[in-house]
Design an enzyme around this catalytic site. Structure first.
Site, short mmCIF file in Angstrom:
data_model
loop_
_atom_site.label_atom_id
_atom_site.label_comp_id
_atom_site.label_asym_id
_atom_site.label_seq_id
_atom_site.Cartn_x
_atom_site.Cartn_y
_atom_site.Cartn_z
NE ARG A 117 -3.93 -2.18 1.91
CZ ARG A 117 -3.71 -3.29 2.59
NH1 ARG A 117 -2.73 -3.37 3.45
NH2 ARG A 117 -4.49 -4.34 2.42
CE LYS A 139 -2.56 13.30 -14.48
NZ LYS A 139 -2.91 13.72 -15.85
CD GLU A 181 4.78 17.19 -22.64
OE1 GLU A 181 4.08 18.16 -22.30
OE2 GLU A 181 4.30 16.07 -22.95
CE LYS A 213 3.06 17.73 -14.10
NZ LYS A 213 3.42 16.52 -14.81
CD GLU A 223 -6.06 15.83 -15.87
OE1 GLU A 223 -4.87 15.57 -15.59
OE2 GLU A 223 -6.59 15.52 -16.95
NE ARG A 227 -1.91 16.93 -13.08
CZ ARG A 227 -1.23 16.10 -12.33
NH1 ARG A 227 -1.59 15.85 -11.09
NH2 ARG A 227 -0.16 15.46 -12.81
CG ASN A 231 -4.40 17.20 -20.35
OD1 ASN A 231 -3.36 16.60 -20.08
ND2 ASN A 231 -5.51 17.03 -19.66
CG HIS A 234 -1.07 16.42 -24.07
ND1 HIS A 234 -0.39 17.61 -24.03
CD2 HIS A 234 -0.22 15.50 -23.57
CE1 HIS A 234 0.80 17.41 -23.51
NE2 HIS A 234 0.94 16.13 -23.22
CG HIS A 238 -2.73 11.74 -26.20
ND1 HIS A 238 -3.38 12.24 -25.10
CD2 HIS A 238 -1.48 11.47 -25.80
CE1 HIS A 238 -2.55 12.28 -24.07
NE2 HIS A 238 -1.38 11.82 -24.47
CG HIS A 250 4.13 12.51 -25.46
ND1 HIS A 250 2.79 12.26 -25.60
CD2 HIS A 250 4.24 13.48 -24.52
CE1 HIS A 250 2.12 13.02 -24.76
NE2 HIS A 250 2.97 13.78 -24.10
N1 LIG Z 1 3.23 10.62 -15.20
C1 LIG Z 1 3.08 11.68 -15.96
O1 LIG Z 1 2.62 12.72 -15.53
C2 LIG Z 1 3.54 11.61 -17.38
C3 LIG Z 1 3.66 12.79 -18.13
C4 LIG Z 1 4.16 12.71 -19.42
C5 LIG Z 1 4.53 11.49 -19.94
N2 LIG Z 1 4.41 10.37 -19.20
C6 LIG Z 1 4.81 9.06 -19.72
O2 LIG Z 1 6.21 9.10 -19.96
C7 LIG Z 1 6.54 8.17 -20.98
C8 LIG Z 1 7.49 8.82 -21.94
O3 LIG Z 1 8.64 9.19 -21.24
P1 LIG Z 1 10.02 9.46 -21.98
O4 LIG Z 1 9.79 10.36 -23.12
O5 LIG Z 1 11.01 9.83 -20.94
O6 LIG Z 1 10.33 8.04 -22.65
P2 LIG Z 1 11.18 6.76 -22.23
O7 LIG Z 1 11.14 6.52 -20.80
O8 LIG Z 1 10.72 5.69 -23.14
O9 LIG Z 1 12.66 7.18 -22.66
C9 LIG Z 1 12.93 7.50 -24.01
C10 LIG Z 1 14.16 6.76 -24.51
O10 LIG Z 1 15.33 7.35 -23.94
C11 LIG Z 1 16.18 6.32 -23.41
N3 LIG Z 1 16.94 6.98 -22.34
C12 LIG Z 1 16.54 7.26 -21.08
N4 LIG Z 1 17.48 8.02 -20.47
C13 LIG Z 1 18.48 8.18 -21.37
C14 LIG Z 1 19.71 8.90 -21.34
N5 LIG Z 1 20.08 9.64 -20.28
N6 LIG Z 1 20.50 8.86 -22.45
C15 LIG Z 1 20.11 8.18 -23.56
N7 LIG Z 1 18.96 7.50 -23.65
C16 LIG Z 1 18.16 7.52 -22.55
C17 LIG Z 1 15.24 5.23 -23.02
O11 LIG Z 1 15.90 3.97 -22.99
C18 LIG Z 1 14.21 5.29 -24.15
O12 LIG Z 1 14.70 4.59 -25.27
C19 LIG Z 1 5.23 7.74 -21.60
O13 LIG Z 1 4.93 6.44 -21.20
C20 LIG Z 1 4.21 8.72 -21.05
O14 LIG Z 1 2.93 8.16 -20.92
C21 LIG Z 1 3.93 10.41 -17.93
ZN LIG Z 2 2.68 15.15 -22.59
#
Ligand SMILES: NC(=O)c1ccc[n+]([C@@H]2O[C@H](COP(=O)([O-])OP(=O)(O)OC[C@H]3O[C@@H](n4cnc5c(N)ncnc54)[C@H](O)[C@@H]3O)[C@@H](O)[C@H]2O)c1
Ligand SMILES: [Zn+2]
Length: 337
Positions: A117, A139, A181, A213, A223, A227, A231, A234, A238, A250
């Site tokens: 938990r 999130k 972003e 943020k 949200e 919040r 988006n 988005h 999306h 993204h």
């Molecule tokens: N929780 C939230 O509020 C929130 C907000 C936005 C996005 N997200 C989520 O985040 C995810 C996308 O995150 P992301 O864009 O970081 O993608 P990711 O985690 O897939 O990383 C992108 C790529 O970079 C590589 N990588 C990571 N660190 C590295 C480094 N220092 N040097 C070289 N390569 C590196 C990873 O192996 C991967 O191939 C999605 O799943 C999305 O839904 C969540």
């Molecule tokens: Zn986003």
């Protein structure tokens, strides 16, 4: 080194540094003496784990690697990670560190928030996108076969540590994704401007974005209303992301989505041509491609699948000016271009 205090249901500090020099002071008091599961993205691990291992020397650490890519945000990985913690006899007083981008961040945070938990979570984002966005706000999520981010919680970490040195190894696609972003924040709040995006160093830029943020999330953690402005871009973004079968990153899709939001906002608010040009300059300041290579009718069809849709309308974030956005409820059938 910069520090930002995040005010939500539980408060914590984000430390932004260009090395691990302040790790000891910022993170050690939270994790010392605990069992630590470091859930690592495979690329972040390959490139950067050496320094972190050194910083964690003497602690009781288990390094667990997760394959890179969105597919890793799966129920299979989630169960295998919580079972791993159970088999290592992790207790409520132990902790998880996530070391990677948003994928490992979302997955590892869900693990930390649900195992027994909820156990202590520290986030170490290693991508620009996770540094400016996903690591803050609470999130957590994994994907189900029915869709993205369908299973998750709201859960705050005890600390976020951002070492901008890690960003040096990011491929261009990931940088463009993060900058997408950042550009979004500049449209939401003028405290990040064109020149910040163009020339700003990572530390200052990340600090300014997270400040925006935090200002939003601290007023509306779950949200209910405000919040939603985060988006911006988005809804369309999306849809484009999914039509491209995730071949476009993204953040790049978010920028294309903001472009479409501007197109709609033009008629909503009678924006003049000079203002729109200024907006386009900001959108392309880091070289993002604004083309949408899909039929608008397909994009709109895709929006019907948006989880934020209510019956036949969506909460659409419109752009009144740079730094000023509005939540508009719009009938999907009125999305015309
Ligand atoms: N929780 C939230 O509020 C929130 C907000 C936005 C996005 N997200 C989520 O985040 C995810 C996308 O995150 P992301 O864009 O970081 O993608 P990711 O985690 O897939 O990383 C992108 C790529 O970079 C590589 N990588 C990571 N660190 C590295 C480094 N220092 N040097 C070289 N390569 C590196 C990873 O192996 C991967 O191939 C999605 O799943 C999305 O839904 C969540
Ligand atoms: Zn986003």
């Amino acid at each position: 080194m910069l520090k930002l205090d995040i005010k939500t249901s539980s408060n914590y500090t984000v430390t932004i540094d260009n090395s691990l020099n302040s790790f000891n002071e910022a993170v050690m008091p939270i994790i010392a003496g605990k069992k630590i599961a470091v859930i690592c993205d495979e690329n972040a691990k390959k490139l950067h784990i050496k320094g972190l291992k050194k910083a964690l020397k003497g602690q009781n650490c288990y390094f667990i690697t997760v394959k890179s890519g969105e597919n890793s945000k799966s129920s299979k990985n989630y169960i295998s990670l919580v079972e791993k913690l159970a088999s290592l006899s992790f207790t409520r007083s132990d902790c998880v560190i996530t070391f990677g981008g948003g994928v490992v961040g979302d997955l590892g945070a869900l693990v930390a928030s649900t195992y027994l938990r909820g156990i202590t979570l520290v986030a170490m984002p290693t991508t620009l996108l996770s540094a400016v966005d996903s690591s803050v706000g609470g999130k957590t999520a994994i994907n189900l076969k029915q869709g993205k981010n369908l299973l998750g919680t709201f859960y705050q970490p005890k600390a976020v540590y951002i070492n901008t040195e890690y960003l040096q190894t990011l491929p261009n696609r990931e940088l463009l994704s993060g900058y997408g972003e950042i550009i979004k924040y500049a449209f939401i709040d003028a405290s990040v401007n064109y020149y910040d995006v163009k020339y700003g160093n990572y530390e200052t830029l990340i600090y300014k974005c997270l400040k925006i943020k935090n200002a939003v999330v601290s007023k509306d953690e779950k949200e209910g209303g405000l919040r939603k402005i985060l988006n911006l871009g988005h809804t369309f973004g999306h849809a484009i992301e999914s039509l491209s079968s995730y071949s476009i990153s993204h953040g790049e899709c978010v920028v294309k989505g903001i472009k479409l939001a501007i197109e709609l906002s033009k008629s909503l608010y009678n924006l003049d041509a000079q203002k729109v040009e200024e907006m386009y300059n900001l959108l392309t300041v880091k070289g993002h491609n604004l083309d949408v290579d899909f039929k608008m009718e397909d994009v709109i069809k895709q929006i019907y699948n948006d989880k934020k849709r209510q019956k036949n309308s969506i909460s659409f974030i419109a752009v009144k000016d740079i730094g000023k956005v509005e939540i508009e409820n719009i009938l999907i059938e009125n999305l015309t271009f």
